[in-house]
Design a protein around this motif. Structure first.
Motif, PDB file in Angstrom:
ATOM      1  N   ARG A 180       0.840  -1.205   0.000  1.00  0.00           N
ATOM      2  CA  ARG A 180       0.000   0.000   0.000  1.00  0.00           C
ATOM      3  C   ARG A 180       0.876   1.258   0.000  1.00  0.00           C
ATOM      4  O   ARG A 180       0.622   2.200  -0.743  1.00  0.00           O
ATOM      5  N   ASP A 181       1.911   1.259   0.860  1.00  0.00           N
ATOM      6  CA  ASP A 181       2.817   2.417   0.936  1.00  0.00           C
ATOM      7  C   ASP A 181       3.486   2.688  -0.404  1.00  0.00           C
ATOM      8  O   ASP A 181       3.633   3.842  -0.813  1.00  0.00           O
ATOM      9  N   LYS A 182       3.902   1.606  -1.067  1.00  0.00           N
ATOM     10  CA  LYS A 182       4.589   1.738  -2.367  1.00  0.00           C
ATOM     11  C   LYS A 182       3.655   2.388  -3.394  1.00  0.00           C
ATOM     12  O   LYS A 182       4.043   3.297  -4.136  1.00  0.00           O
ATOM     13  N   ILE A 183       2.395   1.928  -3.443  1.00  0.00           N
ATOM     14  CA  ILE A 183       1.420   2.482  -4.391  1.00  0.00           C
ATOM     15  C   ILE A 183       1.124   3.947  -4.054  1.00  0.00           C
ATOM     16  O   ILE A 183       1.084   4.806  -4.936  1.00  0.00           O
ATOM     17  N   MET A 184       0.946   4.238  -2.747  1.00  0.00           N
ATOM     18  CA  MET A 184       0.655   5.618  -2.342  1.00  0.00           C
ATOM     19  C   MET A 184       1.817   6.554  -2.662  1.00  0.00           C
ATOM     20  O   MET A 184       1.614   7.691  -3.078  1.00  0.00           O
ATOM     21  N   ARG A 185       3.047   6.071  -2.473  1.00  0.00           N
ATOM     22  CA  ARG A 185       4.231   6.891  -2.814  1.00  0.00           C
ATOM     23  C   ARG A 185       4.222   7.225  -4.293  1.00  0.00           C
ATOM     24  O   ARG A 185       4.454   8.354  -4.703  1.00  0.00           O
ATOM     25  N   ALA A 186       3.939   6.214  -5.114  1.00  0.00           N
ATOM     26  CA  ALA A 186       3.926   6.406  -6.574  1.00  0.00           C
ATOM     27  C   ALA A 186       2.838   7.391  -6.987  1.00  0.00           C
ATOM     28  O   ALA A 186       3.034   8.228  -7.870  1.00  0.00           O
ATOM     29  N   PHE A 187       1.677   7.321  -6.299  1.00  0.00           N
ATOM     30  CA  PHE A 187       0.579   8.231  -6.639  1.00  0.00           C
ATOM     31  C   PHE A 187       0.920   9.662  -6.214  1.00  0.00           C
ATOM     32  O   PHE A 187       0.696  10.614  -6.941  1.00  0.00           O
ATOM     33  N   ASN A 190       3.923  10.986  -5.775  1.00  0.00           N
ATOM     34  CA  ASN A 190       5.012  11.612  -6.556  1.00  0.00           C
ATOM     35  C   ASN A 190       4.696  11.668  -8.054  1.00  0.00           C
ATOM     36  O   ASN A 190       5.554  11.954  -8.889  1.00  0.00           O
ATOM     37  N   GLU A 191       3.427  11.349  -8.371  1.00  0.00           N
ATOM     38  CA  GLU A 191       2.872  11.514  -9.725  1.00  0.00           C
ATOM     39  C   GLU A 191       3.436  10.545 -10.764  1.00  0.00           C
ATOM     40  O   GLU A 191       3.294  10.744 -11.952  1.00  0.00           O
ATOM     41  N   SER A 192       4.067   9.443 -10.303  1.00  0.00           N
ATOM     42  CA  SER A 192       4.442   8.434 -11.295  1.00  0.00           C
ATOM     43  C   SER A 192       3.246   7.539 -11.614  1.00  0.00           C
ATOM     44  O   SER A 192       3.247   6.790 -12.583  1.00  0.00           O
ATOM     45  N   LEU A 193       2.199   7.623 -10.787  1.00  0.00           N
ATOM     46  CA  LEU A 193       0.898   7.002 -11.105  1.00  0.00           C
ATOM     47  C   LEU A 193      -0.083   8.127 -11.356  1.00  0.00           C
ATOM     48  O   LEU A 193      -0.161   9.067 -10.563  1.00  0.00           O
ATOM     49  N   GLN A 194      -0.858   8.035 -12.439  1.00  0.00           N
ATOM     50  CA  GLN A 194      -1.810   9.116 -12.742  1.00  0.00           C
ATOM     51  C   GLN A 194      -3.158   8.908 -12.056  1.00  0.00           C
ATOM     52  O   GLN A 194      -3.793   9.857 -11.602  1.00  0.00           O
ATOM     53  N   PHE A 195      -3.593   7.650 -11.980  1.00  0.00           N
ATOM     54  CA  PHE A 195      -4.916   7.347 -11.424  1.00  0.00           C
ATOM     55  C   PHE A 195      -4.789   6.323 -10.297  1.00  0.00           C
ATOM     56  O   PHE A 195      -4.007   5.381 -10.407  1.00  0.00           O
ATOM     57  N   LEU A 196      -5.581   6.515  -9.244  1.00  0.00           N
ATOM     58  CA  LEU A 196      -5.592   5.563  -8.136  1.00  0.00           C
ATOM     59  C   LEU A 196      -6.999   5.002  -7.990  1.00  0.00           C
ATOM     60  O   LEU A 196      -7.963   5.755  -7.867  1.00  0.00           O
ATOM     61  N   ILE A 197      -7.101   3.662  -7.998  1.00  0.00           N
ATOM     62  CA  ILE A 197      -8.384   2.989  -7.776  1.00  0.00           C
ATOM     63  C   ILE A 197      -8.439   2.615  -6.297  1.00  0.00           C
ATOM     64  O   ILE A 197      -7.441   2.148  -5.733  1.00  0.00           O
ATOM     65  N   ALA A 198      -9.587   2.821  -5.656  1.00  0.00           N
ATOM     66  CA  ALA A 198      -9.670   2.541  -4.220  1.00  0.00           C
ATOM     67  C   ALA A 198     -11.055   2.068  -3.829  1.00  0.00           C
ATOM     68  O   ALA A 198     -12.049   2.435  -4.457  1.00  0.00           O
ATOM     69  N   THR A 199     -11.094   1.243  -2.784  1.00  0.00           N
ATOM     70  CA  THR A 199     -12.372   0.937  -2.125  1.00  0.00           C
ATOM     71  C   THR A 199     -12.602   2.026  -1.077  1.00  0.00           C
ATOM     72  O   THR A 199     -11.678   2.759  -0.720  1.00  0.00           O
ATOM     73  N   ASP A 200     -13.836   2.112  -0.572  1.00  0.00           N
ATOM     74  CA  ASP A 200     -14.160   3.188   0.374  1.00  0.00           C
ATOM     75  C   ASP A 200     -13.327   3.111   1.653  1.00  0.00           C
ATOM     76  O   ASP A 200     -12.831   4.120   2.137  1.00  0.00           O
ATOM     77  N   ILE A 201     -13.150   1.899   2.176  1.00  0.00           N
ATOM     78  CA  ILE A 201     -12.389   1.753   3.425  1.00  0.00           C
ATOM     79  C   ILE A 201     -10.907   2.047   3.179  1.00  0.00           C
ATOM     80  O   ILE A 201     -10.267   2.758   3.948  1.00  0.00           O
ATOM     81  N   ALA A 202     -10.361   1.519   2.081  1.00  0.00           N
ATOM     82  CA  ALA A 202      -8.928   1.724   1.794  1.00  0.00           C
ATOM     83  C   ALA A 202      -8.601   3.194   1.554  1.00  0.00           C
ATOM     84  O   ALA A 202      -7.475   3.631   1.778  1.00  0.00           O
ATOM     85  N   ALA A 203      -9.587   3.975   1.115  1.00  0.00           N
ATOM     86  CA  ALA A 203      -9.336   5.392   0.779  1.00  0.00           C
ATOM     87  C   ALA A 203      -9.356   6.307   1.992  1.00  0.00           C
ATOM     88  O   ALA A 203      -9.050   7.483   1.893  1.00  0.00           O
ATOM     89  N   ARG A 204      -9.699   5.764   3.171  1.00  0.00           N
ATOM     90  CA  ARG A 204      -9.802   6.601   4.364  1.00  0.00           C
ATOM     91  C   ARG A 204      -8.509   7.355   4.650  1.00  0.00           C
ATOM     92  O   ARG A 204      -7.436   6.780   4.654  1.00  0.00           O
ATOM     93  N   GLY A 205      -8.647   8.640   4.897  1.00  0.00           N
ATOM     94  CA  GLY A 205      -7.492   9.430   5.332  1.00  0.00           C
ATOM     95  C   GLY A 205      -6.511   9.822   4.244  1.00  0.00           C
ATOM     96  O   GLY A 205      -5.501  10.445   4.518  1.00  0.00           O
TER      97      GLY A 205
END
Length: 369
Positions: free
Chosen positions: A280-287, A289-304
């Motif tokens: 999760r941390d790796k994906i969030m870091r990428a998002f 720092n803009e190396s990922l353009q789009f993030l898909i999330a469930t409601d619980i995972a998107a908290r905070g």
């Protein structure tokens, strides 16, 4: 109105200027003077992205005795990400002031390292409720000198199942602390917490009582079930370089959609409950720092999650609850920017969009993507 006029001292204003935070937001204007002057409980209802961290963080920093190494304030957050973000923000605010030490503690990281860190002088602890209870059970944290407890995104903490931990912590601190509660929504569980653990004369502030950020444009598009993926892909490609989040109801749907979009060469990944913390941390870091353009999330995972400059929130699947729609939409149009909340539905789901409009008193316009 300036931060100086609200009562913030020069060292903090110098740091704010450097961070390009010049004009206080409505929640800051209404909260800061009261929190600086009064010694009582405080309740603020405000949407996410309205500047809550500075609204409580600046008065807190002003009240901390930098000469004492004791823990004097406790900030509870629903997720590791929000906790880290709050601690980082407070550190930036103190660039020119006396050294005030903040430590963030959360699950998913080695507790031994956090126990060792807390042995150093620490005046503010930012914690997720579960990890703080773990630390209390191990007698690894002393809250006897705490004067201020902040509940940040209190509704999210409860919706994530932290009610038991939260009540245990509040039983431990109520009566000798001031409790400052910040929440985007006021469901029954929050009202119970307020009734049981905050003073009856707690000062209340409500920002955006309509619960939705006015800078968000709400739209929906109708598509056949078999065309839904292609409609989303077209929308994402039409967004050019703009970034945003795409919401699904379930872990399986989020995982599947991530695979489908990657196959279409779109820069995306998904966060959901089955991921290890390091994944999760790796994906969030990428998002972030803009190396990922789009993030898909469930409601619980998107908290905070708080990522700057997101142009849109796309609802690939309708949320289960109205509150989830508020939280999803609140990921965009932050810090005064404009944003788009777009719902993808089939014809037989139109009644749910009508329900949303009615309950939120907001216009959701039909568009063709």
């Amino acid at each position: 109105m300036s931060f100086a006029a609200l009562g913030i001292s020069k060292p903090f204003i110098k740091a704010l200027d450097e961070l390009k935070i010049i004009n206080p937001s409505p929640i800051q204007e209404q909260s800061i003077p009261f929190l600086l002057s009064k010694g009582t409980d405080f309740i603020a209802q405000a949407p996410t992205g309205t500047g809550k961290t500075a609204a409580y963080g600046l008065p807190l920093l002003e009240k901390i005795n930098a000469g004492s190494p004791k823990v004097q304030a406790l900030i509870l957050t629903p997720t590791r990400e929000l906790g880290q973000q709050v601690a980082k923000q407070l550190f930036k605010f103190t660039k020119y002031s006396d050294k005030i030490f903040t430590e963030a503690v959360y699950g998913g990281a080695k507790i031994e390292a956090q126990i060792a860190a807390l042995k150093r002088p620490t005046q503010i602890i930012v914690a997720t409720p579960g990890r703080l209870v773990d630390l209390l059970q191990k007698d690894a944290v002393d809250l006897s000198h705490v004067k201020y407890v902040v509940l940040d995104e209190a509704d999210e903490m409860l919706s994530m199942g932290f009610k038991k931990e939260l009540t245990r912590i509040l039983k431990h601190t109520t009566g000798r602390t001031n409790t400052w509660l910040f929440s985007a929504t006021m469901p029954p569980d929050i009202k119970t917490i307020i009734k049981n653990y905050l003073a009856p004369d707690a000062f209340r502030v409500t920002i955006g009582a309509d619960r939705l950020n006015k800078k968000i444009t709400h739209q929906y598009t109708i598509t056949m079930a078999e065309d839904k993926l292609d409609t989303l892909v077209k929308f994402l490609k039409d967004m050019g370089e703009e970034r945003g989040m795409i919401f699904c109801r379930t872990k399986v749907a989020a995982r599947t959609l991530a695979k489908q979009l990657k196959a279409k060469n779109l820069s995306t990944d998904a966060i959901h409950g089955d991921l290890l913390q390091k994944e999760r941390d790796k994906i969030m870091r990428a998002f972030k720092n803009e190396s990922l353009q789009f993030l898909i999330a469930t409601d619980i995972a998107a908290r905070g999650i708080d990522v700057k400059d997101l142009a849109f929130a796309a609802h690939y699947e309708l949320p289960d609850q109205v509150e989830y729609y508020i939280h999803r939409s609140g990921r965009t149009a932050r810090a005064g920017n404009k944003g788009l909340s777009l719902i993808f539905i089939t014809k037989d789901e139109l009644k749910h969009v009508n329900e949303l409009q009615e309950k939120l008193q907001v216009g959701i316009d039909k568009v063709v993507v």
